[in-house]
Write a protein that holds these residues in place. Sequence first.
Motif, PDB file in Angstrom:
ATOM      1  N   HIS A 185       0.863  -1.178   0.000  1.00 35.09           N
ATOM      2  CA  HIS A 185       0.000   0.000   0.000  1.00 35.09           C
ATOM      3  C   HIS A 185       0.898   1.227   0.000  1.00 35.09           C
ATOM      4  CE1 HIS A 185      -3.643  -2.330   0.809  1.00 35.09           C
ATOM      5  NE2 HIS A 185      -2.826  -3.096   1.511  1.00 35.09           N
ATOM      6  N   VAL A 186       1.095   1.807  -1.181  1.00 31.93           N
ATOM      7  CA  VAL A 186       2.035   2.921  -1.275  1.00 31.93           C
ATOM      8  C   VAL A 186       1.365   4.277  -1.102  1.00 31.93           C
ATOM      9  CG1 VAL A 186       3.748   1.683  -2.619  1.00 31.93           C
ATOM     10  CG2 VAL A 186       1.907   2.865  -3.798  1.00 31.93           C
ATOM     11  N   LYS A 198      -2.284   0.849  -4.540  1.00 29.82           N
ATOM     12  CA  LYS A 198      -1.553  -0.262  -3.956  1.00 29.82           C
ATOM     13  C   LYS A 198      -0.975  -1.090  -5.094  1.00 29.82           C
ATOM     14  CE  LYS A 198      -5.771  -2.839  -3.030  1.00 29.82           C
ATOM     15  NZ  LYS A 198      -6.526  -3.561  -2.036  1.00 29.82           N
ATOM     16  N   LEU A 199       0.164  -1.669  -4.829  1.00 30.36           N
ATOM     17  CA  LEU A 199       0.813  -2.542  -5.800  1.00 30.36           C
ATOM     18  C   LEU A 199       0.409  -3.970  -5.454  1.00 30.36           C
ATOM     19  CD1 LEU A 199       4.363  -0.926  -5.831  1.00 30.36           C
ATOM     20  CD2 LEU A 199       2.441  -0.459  -7.366  1.00 30.36           C
ATOM     21  N   LEU A 200      -0.202  -4.651  -6.391  1.00 29.60           N
ATOM     22  CA  LEU A 200      -0.686  -6.015  -6.181  1.00 29.60           C
ATOM     23  C   LEU A 200       0.298  -7.020  -6.768  1.00 29.60           C
ATOM     24  CD1 LEU A 200      -4.394  -5.419  -7.304  1.00 29.60           C
ATOM     25  CD2 LEU A 200      -3.460  -5.336  -4.980  1.00 29.60           C
ATOM     26  N   ASP A 201       0.363  -8.181  -6.168  1.00 32.21           N
ATOM     27  CA  ASP A 201       1.182  -9.283  -6.692  1.00 32.21           C
ATOM     28  C   ASP A 201       2.639  -8.887  -6.911  1.00 32.21           C
ATOM     29  OD1 ASP A 201      -1.168 -10.862  -6.808  1.00 32.21           O
ATOM     30  OD2 ASP A 201      -1.659  -9.955  -8.740  1.00 32.21           O
ATOM     31  N   VAL A 202       3.215  -8.213  -5.927  1.00 34.16           N
ATOM     32  CA  VAL A 202       4.634  -7.847  -5.995  1.00 34.16           C
ATOM     33  C   VAL A 202       5.444  -9.130  -5.820  1.00 34.16           C
ATOM     34  CG1 VAL A 202       6.488  -6.529  -4.911  1.00 34.16           C
ATOM     35  CG2 VAL A 202       4.170  -5.560  -5.035  1.00 34.16           C
ATOM     36  N   LEU A 203       6.347  -9.388  -6.746  1.00 32.92           N
ATOM     37  CA  LEU A 203       7.201 -10.566  -6.666  1.00 32.92           C
ATOM     38  C   LEU A 203       8.426 -10.251  -5.826  1.00 32.92           C
ATOM     39  CD1 LEU A 203       7.221 -11.702 -10.414  1.00 32.92           C
ATOM     40  CD2 LEU A 203       5.671 -12.420  -8.587  1.00 32.92           C
ATOM     41  N   VAL A 204       8.741 -11.105  -4.864  1.00 30.82           N
ATOM     42  CA  VAL A 204       9.949 -10.957  -4.071  1.00 30.82           C
ATOM     43  C   VAL A 204      10.992 -11.901  -4.672  1.00 30.82           C
ATOM     44  CG1 VAL A 204      10.995 -11.143  -1.789  1.00 30.82           C
ATOM     45  CG2 VAL A 204       8.630 -10.333  -2.032  1.00 30.82           C
ATOM     46  N   VAL A 205      12.045 -11.292  -5.204  1.00 29.14           N
ATOM     47  CA  VAL A 205      13.129 -12.019  -5.868  1.00 29.14           C
ATOM     48  C   VAL A 205      14.426 -11.585  -5.179  1.00 29.14           C
ATOM     49  CG1 VAL A 205      14.252 -12.477  -8.081  1.00 29.14           C
ATOM     50  CG2 VAL A 205      11.801 -11.943  -8.016  1.00 29.14           C
ATOM     51  N   PRO A 206      14.890 -12.350  -4.186  1.00 30.07           N
ATOM     52  CA  PRO A 206      15.990 -11.909  -3.335  1.00 30.07           C
ATOM     53  C   PRO A 206      17.272 -11.480  -4.048  1.00 30.07           C
ATOM     54  CG  PRO A 206      14.964 -13.831  -2.390  1.00 30.07           C
ATOM     55  CD  PRO A 206      14.359 -13.638  -3.753  1.00 30.07           C
ATOM     56  N   ASN A 246      14.732  -2.616  -8.011  1.00 32.15           N
ATOM     57  CA  ASN A 246      13.290  -2.801  -7.970  1.00 32.15           C
ATOM     58  C   ASN A 246      12.735  -2.494  -9.353  1.00 32.15           C
ATOM     59  OD1 ASN A 246      13.332  -3.374  -5.235  1.00 32.15           O
ATOM     60  ND2 ASN A 246      13.013  -1.253  -4.657  1.00 32.15           N
ATOM     61  N   LEU A 247      11.844  -3.332  -9.830  1.00 32.32           N
ATOM     62  CA  LEU A 247      11.250  -3.152 -11.154  1.00 32.32           C
ATOM     63  C   LEU A 247       9.742  -3.028 -11.026  1.00 32.32           C
ATOM     64  CD1 LEU A 247      13.284  -5.884 -13.069  1.00 32.32           C
ATOM     65  CD2 LEU A 247      13.723  -3.428 -13.004  1.00 32.32           C
ATOM     66  N   LEU A 248       9.171  -2.148 -11.826  1.00 30.26           N
ATOM     67  CA  LEU A 248       7.737  -1.892 -11.781  1.00 30.26           C
ATOM     68  C   LEU A 248       7.153  -2.122 -13.172  1.00 30.26           C
ATOM     69  CD1 LEU A 248       5.321  -0.738 -10.143  1.00 30.26           C
ATOM     70  CD2 LEU A 248       6.024   1.516 -10.924  1.00 30.26           C
ATOM     71  N   SER A 249       6.149  -2.964 -13.272  1.00 34.01           N
ATOM     72  CA  SER A 249       5.466  -3.219 -14.538  1.00 34.01           C
ATOM     73  C   SER A 249       4.427  -2.127 -14.766  1.00 34.01           C
ATOM     74  CB  SER A 249       4.790  -4.589 -14.504  1.00 34.01           C
ATOM     75  OG  SER A 249       3.917  -4.726 -15.606  1.00 34.01           O
ATOM     76  N   ILE A 250       4.613  -1.363 -15.823  1.00 34.75           N
ATOM     77  CA  ILE A 250       3.681  -0.276 -16.141  1.00 34.75           C
ATOM     78  C   ILE A 250       2.310  -0.836 -16.506  1.00 34.75           C
ATOM     79  CG2 ILE A 250       3.208   1.651 -17.713  1.00 34.75           C
ATOM     80  CD1 ILE A 250       5.485   2.123 -15.640  1.00 34.75           C
ATOM     81  N   SER A 251       2.265  -1.900 -17.301  1.00 33.77           N
ATOM     82  CA  SER A 251       0.963  -2.456 -17.685  1.00 33.77           C
ATOM     83  C   SER A 251       0.209  -2.988 -16.477  1.00 33.77           C
ATOM     84  CB  SER A 251       1.121  -3.539 -18.753  1.00 33.77           C
ATOM     85  OG  SER A 251       1.870  -4.621 -18.260  1.00 33.77           O
ATOM     86  N   LYS A 252       0.912  -3.611 -15.538  1.00 35.03           N
ATOM     87  CA  LYS A 252       0.274  -4.117 -14.318  1.00 35.03           C
ATOM     88  C   LYS A 252      -0.204  -2.953 -13.447  1.00 35.03           C
ATOM     89  CE  LYS A 252       0.096  -7.684 -11.067  1.00 35.03           C
ATOM     90  NZ  LYS A 252      -1.279  -7.399 -10.678  1.00 35.03           N
TER      91      LYS A 252
END
Length: 113
Positions: free
Chosen positions: A36-37, A42-50, A55-61
């Motif tokens: 919840h930014v 809010k950003l949904l389905d954020v993938l945690v990739v250690p 940090n990458l943000l999908s514009i279409s999503k």
Amino acid sequence: MTNSSTHLHHSSYAGNDQVVVVNGNLLNITSTSTSHVLKNLKLLDVLVVPHITKNLLSISKLTHDSPVDVILSNTFFAIQNLTIMESIAKGRCEAGVYILEQGNETFLAALRN
């Protein structure tokens, strides 16, 4: 995608999926979450990739899940909240990559973390 779930909510995941990065390496996804930014974002389905380094943000999503538009040009971009009709974040384009650099501090802090 982010490398840490520290500032994310409702972490969950049951799988062994991976993401492919630009050099061809496969990186494991350890969880998915929600962030919840902002009050209306809010950003949904954020993938945690250690092992991801940025940090990458999908514009279409982002535009599918939230009431925002993203304006892209060859030198800059802006994210505009359609509910309040205000720009909430801005950035520059550097070597073909859009870099978030200014905007709502909560939004920036969430993406940094």
